[in-house]
Design a protein around this motif. Structure first.
Motif, short mmCIF file in Angstrom:
data_model
loop_
_atom_site.label_atom_id
_atom_site.label_comp_id
_atom_site.label_asym_id
_atom_site.label_seq_id
_atom_site.Cartn_x
_atom_site.Cartn_y
_atom_site.Cartn_z
N THR A 93 27.43 10.28 -73.70
CA THR A 93 26.32 9.56 -73.06
C THR A 93 26.26 8.14 -73.59
N ASN A 94 26.22 7.17 -72.69
CA ASN A 94 26.20 5.76 -73.03
C ASN A 94 24.75 5.27 -73.14
N ARG A 95 24.58 4.14 -73.83
CA ARG A 95 23.27 3.49 -73.92
C ARG A 95 22.96 2.82 -72.58
N PHE A 96 21.75 2.98 -72.08
CA PHE A 96 21.47 2.54 -70.71
C PHE A 96 21.31 1.02 -70.59
N ASP A 97 20.91 0.31 -71.67
CA ASP A 97 20.65 -1.13 -71.53
C ASP A 97 21.74 -2.00 -72.15
N ARG A 98 22.83 -1.41 -72.63
CA ARG A 98 23.97 -2.18 -73.14
C ARG A 98 25.27 -1.52 -72.65
N ARG A 99 25.30 -1.20 -71.37
CA ARG A 99 26.40 -0.41 -70.85
C ARG A 99 27.74 -1.12 -70.95
N HIS A 100 27.74 -2.44 -70.93
CA HIS A 100 28.99 -3.20 -70.96
C HIS A 100 29.68 -3.09 -72.32
N TYR A 101 28.97 -2.62 -73.35
CA TYR A 101 29.62 -2.41 -74.64
C TYR A 101 30.66 -1.29 -74.57
N PHE A 102 30.45 -0.35 -73.64
CA PHE A 102 31.31 0.83 -73.56
C PHE A 102 32.46 0.54 -72.62
N SER A 103 33.56 0.01 -73.17
CA SER A 103 34.69 -0.42 -72.36
C SER A 103 35.99 -0.16 -73.09
N CYS A 123 43.38 11.75 -75.73
CA CYS A 123 42.93 12.54 -74.58
C CYS A 123 42.73 11.64 -73.38
N ALA A 124 42.03 10.51 -73.58
CA ALA A 124 41.70 9.66 -72.43
C ALA A 124 41.25 8.29 -72.92
N ILE A 125 41.24 7.34 -71.99
CA ILE A 125 40.58 6.05 -72.16
C ILE A 125 39.46 5.99 -71.14
N ILE A 126 38.24 5.72 -71.59
CA ILE A 126 37.12 5.73 -70.67
C ILE A 126 36.34 4.42 -70.75
N ASN A 127 35.64 4.12 -69.66
CA ASN A 127 34.78 2.95 -69.54
C ASN A 127 33.42 3.39 -69.02
N ASP A 128 32.45 2.52 -69.11
CA ASP A 128 31.16 2.82 -68.50
C ASP A 128 31.35 3.07 -67.01
N ASP A 129 30.69 4.09 -66.51
CA ASP A 129 30.72 4.40 -65.09
C ASP A 129 29.37 4.01 -64.50
N PRO A 130 29.33 3.06 -63.57
CA PRO A 130 28.04 2.60 -63.03
C PRO A 130 27.25 3.69 -62.33
#
Length: 349
Positions: A93-103, A123-130
């Motif tokens: 689960t990502n932080r909702f107000d700093r989503r661009h940090y998760f890249s 296993c994988a490379i993941i990014n924030d999913d809008p």
């Protein structure tokens, strides 16, 4: 079904593996809650590493439920599980107000602490999913005690996680030896032939093929050193085609070498090697639950990357594992690349 695997009867069907095979209901327990967390650094007075495994998936920073490293170029968060697990899925689960940090965050699973665990297979490379704050990543039975979230970039932003959930089962006891181009693993759990095949293709590469006397000697050595009790025979990739009544290796290797004992009348399409009488093979009922031997292709021999040539992370497979099953070769076109898991959303963002 009873078994944690998919099939133990031999009706000729094409099996579509819509979920990773080999996981029972117990694998739906979030094992991250029993682990411990550490990270490369901690944002002053906030963002503790264990906030990601506290059972609170709230994405709000001011609720003290999200981790945070300092602002740095290389940052990581690591979960240490209580033992080695076969990991089926990871939810993050990502932080909702700093989503661009998760890249470009890598999820790594393994047993090494070299480079703080950041050299383990991916296993994988993941990014924030809008579309959502919580994503699920499928890791297809990758084994390890350490799970890392790692990001390296020229942008100095923190790594932040609001919750990490890990689903899987303790790995079966096993022991391995190496030969040229392959790692050979004797697995301590007992499965029917079809489930052993799925286990090896999910967690390693395939059931073992014996290409000559040297391979047979290696198996005899492995059996002699086994630290756990074994069944009288061990499943390998021996399979008989009912259409032409000839035996073949499921790996696609040529059948240039055989060691059938006098008791084999070839009434069953499945074969194993003896753990009692060295250097002998025998047909066995395909539904018997036996120990088995897998192999993994080494990276240098296969040209694979990330997982060291492992079948882990190969993704959904289709295959005929009924009586007329034919050898599949090294990889199917429908399989995903090694080291790339699949991910999806659990809810709206």
């Amino acid at each position: 079904m009873g078994s944690s695997y998919l099939i133990c009867s031999f009706i000729v069907v094409v099996v579509f593996l819509w979920k990773s095979p080999g996981f029972s209901a117990a694998s739906r327990i979030n094992v991250a809650l029993s682990g411990t967390a550490i990270q490369s650094s901690t944002y002053p007075n906030e963002g503790q590493a264990d906030y990601a495994i506290d059972g609170d998936s709230g994405p709000q920073w001011n609720h003290y439920s999200c981790t945070s490293t300092n602002y740095q170029v290389e940052r990581w968060w690591r979960l240490e599980l209580p033992s080695v697990y076969r990991v089926s899925e990871i939810e993050v689960t990502n932080r909702f107000d700093r989503r661009h940090y998760f890249s470009d965050v890598e999820i790594l699973i393994g047993n090494s602490l070299a480079n703080n665990g950041n050299d383990n297979p991916r296993c994988a490379i993941i990014n924030d999913d809008p579309r959502c704050l919580t994503q699920t990543v499928r890791c297809w039975g990758m084994e390890g005690r350490f799970i890392n979230f790692y990001r390296s970039s020229d942008v100095t932003v923190p790594l932040q996680l609001c919750e990490v959930k890990v689903y899987g089962e303790p790995a079966a006891p096993s022991m391995s030896i190496q030969e040229t181009g392959r790692n050979i693993t004797l697995v301590g759990t007992r499965l029917c032939w079809s489930d052993a095949l799925l286990y090896c293709r999910d967690s390693h590469w395939d059931l073992l093929s014996l290409r000559g006397p040297e391979d047979q000697e290696m198996v005899d050595e492995l059996v002699a050193l086994a630290p756990f009790p074994l069944t009288s025979h061990l499943w390998v990739g021996l399979r008989r085609s009912l259409s032409v009544s000839s035996w073949f290796w499921m790996s696609g290797d040529p059948m240039d070498f055989t060691q059938w004992d006098d008791g084999s009348h070839h009434s069953s399409p499945c074969g194993g090697v003896s753990s009692v009488e060295p250097s002998t093979w025998r047909q066995r009922s395909c539904e018997e639950h036996l120990n088995f031997i897998c192999y993994t292709v080494k990276a240098a021999a296969s040209g694979l990357q990330d997982g060291g040539g492992r079948g882990k992370g190969r993704g959904p497979q289709t295959g005929d594992v009924g009586p007329a099953a034919e050898p599949r070769g090294r990889q199917l076109e429908s399989e995903e690349p090694v080291g790339v898991g699949s991910s999806w959303c659990l809810g709206g963002g």
